[in-house]
Design a protein around this motif. Structure first.
Motif, PDB file in Angstrom:
ATOM      1  N   ASN A 173       0.802  -1.229   0.000  1.00 36.56           N
ATOM      2  CA  ASN A 173       0.000   0.000   0.000  1.00 36.56           C
ATOM      3  C   ASN A 173       0.835   1.280   0.000  1.00 36.56           C
ATOM      4  N   LEU A 174       0.148   2.420   0.043  1.00 35.69           N
ATOM      5  CA  LEU A 174       0.798   3.720  -0.043  1.00 35.69           C
ATOM      6  C   LEU A 174       1.318   4.234   1.294  1.00 35.69           C
ATOM      7  N   CYS A 175       0.507   4.205   2.327  1.00 33.50           N
ATOM      8  CA  CYS A 175       0.858   4.892   3.570  1.00 33.50           C
ATOM      9  C   CYS A 175       2.036   4.243   4.278  1.00 33.50           C
ATOM     10  N   HIS A 176       2.031   2.924   4.347  1.00 35.44           N
ATOM     11  CA  HIS A 176       3.122   2.229   5.036  1.00 35.44           C
ATOM     12  C   HIS A 176       3.448   0.924   4.323  1.00 35.44           C
ATOM     13  N   GLY A 177       3.513   1.016   2.987  1.00 37.47           N
ATOM     14  CA  GLY A 177       3.809  -0.168   2.197  1.00 37.47           C
ATOM     15  C   GLY A 177       4.787   0.099   1.071  1.00 37.47           C
ATOM     16  N   THR A 178       5.025  -0.933   0.291  1.00 42.59           N
ATOM     17  CA  THR A 178       6.039  -0.897  -0.756  1.00 42.59           C
ATOM     18  C   THR A 178       5.703   0.108  -1.853  1.00 42.59           C
ATOM     19  N   GLY A 179       4.428   0.219  -2.230  1.00 39.52           N
ATOM     20  CA  GLY A 179       4.037   1.181  -3.247  1.00 39.52           C
ATOM     21  C   GLY A 179       4.313   2.611  -2.832  1.00 39.52           C
ATOM     22  N   GLY A 180       3.981   2.937  -1.593  1.00 43.39           N
ATOM     23  CA  GLY A 180       4.249   4.282  -1.097  1.00 43.39           C
ATOM     24  C   GLY A 180       5.730   4.606  -1.093  1.00 43.39           C
ATOM     25  N   ASN A 181       6.553   3.627  -0.699  1.00 43.04           N
ATOM     26  CA  ASN A 181       7.998   3.847  -0.717  1.00 43.04           C
ATOM     27  C   ASN A 181       8.510   4.067  -2.132  1.00 43.04           C
TER      28      ASN A 181
END
Length: 400
Positions: free
Chosen positions: A320-328
């Motif tokens: 995910n975005l907030c605390h995941g790989t996509g957000g990073n």
């Protein structure tokens, strides 16, 4: 000093970029979400989100509707889904739900309140009535304690900026500038750290740094909405922001990270987070819009934050975005746009392939999608689209 905790990350096993695979993932995530919306409009919460599915932008249906409409608008998916048909019920649900769970019911929250629903309603079916409701909602934050992007004035400034972009009406610039003045009055020099806000949040006052709750979150509307500020005001903001990013960084071996909270007494005592909401990826993503070549230390520090994000690897908390790989991965996209260096785009796409694998394994394990925009699979779909387009438009922050 530990710049990150390896136990929070998977070892990076680079996979070759596959554009067709990214397109398929976007299509599947969108089609399965639309199918669920049509058969069960309330949607199911996900075990990893620790709460029932709501109506807000962060965890809830507002974020889902925004994402589907956005992916339709940019041509990422081919569907006739009508997001507007779901909005009225969702807005009413939010008005009933928000005061009951919010720690700040009197404030207009950008991630949990009615602001994004009204923004989406105006975008899809513009009306003076909706615009006036939105204007009143933004003004609620005039008299409330200055906080950050999730709950307070930074979020309402973003809403004002987007409305000005769409309408060019002076009132949106006026309220943006008035709230910017309030925000900037609270931005104070801190010895050894540059300039910080002391955020009154969840019963304590701390100098948070990240793009959801702290220093970077309050800078976000000032940087995204820089066209609504005078040139002198923006230059002053940029100088202070660059100084602060450099002075609050923790560096080691050509890498940099930032703690969630600036506290000289605890710096270096425990590993820092490496995710969008706290740590290097979010700091890079939020501040990479600042001018290149003005402050050499700042330029290097951003790239060192990107290097730290790469060395840490994909996050165990999901795609995910907030605390995941996509957000990073957005940190890499921002650095690519900023520098033109293809290495950063390649790294963003490696993280995209890792995130696709994570999303699919999660779906197999839990037998359902994780729907929320900020914490789930729809955010990943938007990230994959940006990787395909070689662009960096963080959803609902850079673009609405």
């Amino acid at each position: 000093m530990a710049l990150f905790d390896p136990n929070r990350h998977y070892p990076l096993v680079p996979m070759a970029w596959d554009a067709d695979e990214a397109r398929r993932a976007i299509a599947v995530i969108a089609s399965e979400t639309i199918s669920q919306l049509q058969s069960s409009p309330l949607l199911a919460g996900h075990p990893l989100d620790d709460q029932s599915f709501g109506s807000d932008l962060y965890f809830g249906k507002a974020g889902v509707l925004w994402a589907i409409d956005y992916l339709q608008t940019v041509g990422a998916i081919d569907t006739t889904f009508d997001a507007a048909a779901h909005l009225n019920a969702t807005l009413e649900q939010n008005r009933q739900r928000y005061p009951k769970f919010s720690p700040y019911p009197e404030q207009s929250s950008y991630l949990f309140g009615e602001l994004p629903l009204l923004l989406l309603q105006y975008k899809l079916t513009p009306s003076e009535e909706t615009a006036d409701q939105l204007f009143q909602a933004i003004h609620k934050n005039d008299t409330q304690p200055i906080r950050e992007l999730m709950w307070g004035i930074a979020g309402s400034m973003l809403a004002a900026y987007f409305m000005h972009q769409w309408t060019q009406e002076p009132r949106w610039q006026d309220v943006f500038q008035a709230q910017a003045d309030q925000l900037l009055q609270e931005w104070q020099p801190v010895e050894g750290a540059g300039y910080l806000w002391t955020i009154d949040l969840y019963g304590s006052q701390q100098q948070w740094l990240g793009p959801v709750h702290g220093f970077a979150s309050n800078l976000t509307p000032l940087l995204v909405g820089q066209s609504l500020l005078s040139e002198n005001a923006f230059q002053d903001i940029a100088t202070k922001a660059m100084t602060t990013l450099v002075q609050t960084a923790q560096t080691e071996d050509g890498m940099a990270n930032w703690p969630a909270v600036y506290d000289p007494e605890t710096l270096g005592q425990k590993p820092m987070l490496v995710q969008y909401c706290h740590g290097a990826p979010g700091m890079v993503t939020a501040l990479a819009i600042l001018p290149l070549g003005v402050n050499g230390q700042f330029d290097r520090m951003l790239e060192q934050g990107g290097e730290l994000t790469w060395q840490a690897g994909p996050l165990r908390k999901g795609s995910n975005l907030c605390h995941g790989t996509g957000g990073n991965g957005y940190a890499f996209l921002k650095l690519f746009v900023r520098t033109g260096d293809e290495m950063w785009l390649d790294r963003a796409r490696v993280f995209a392939m890792e995130a696709i694998e994570q999303y699919r394994l999660s779906q197999q394990l839990y037998r359902q999608l994780r729907y929320p925009l900020w914490t789930g699979d729809l955010g990943l779909a938007v990230y994959l689209w940006d990787c395909l387009q070689a662009q960096a438009k963080f959803p609902t922050i850079d673009v609405f």
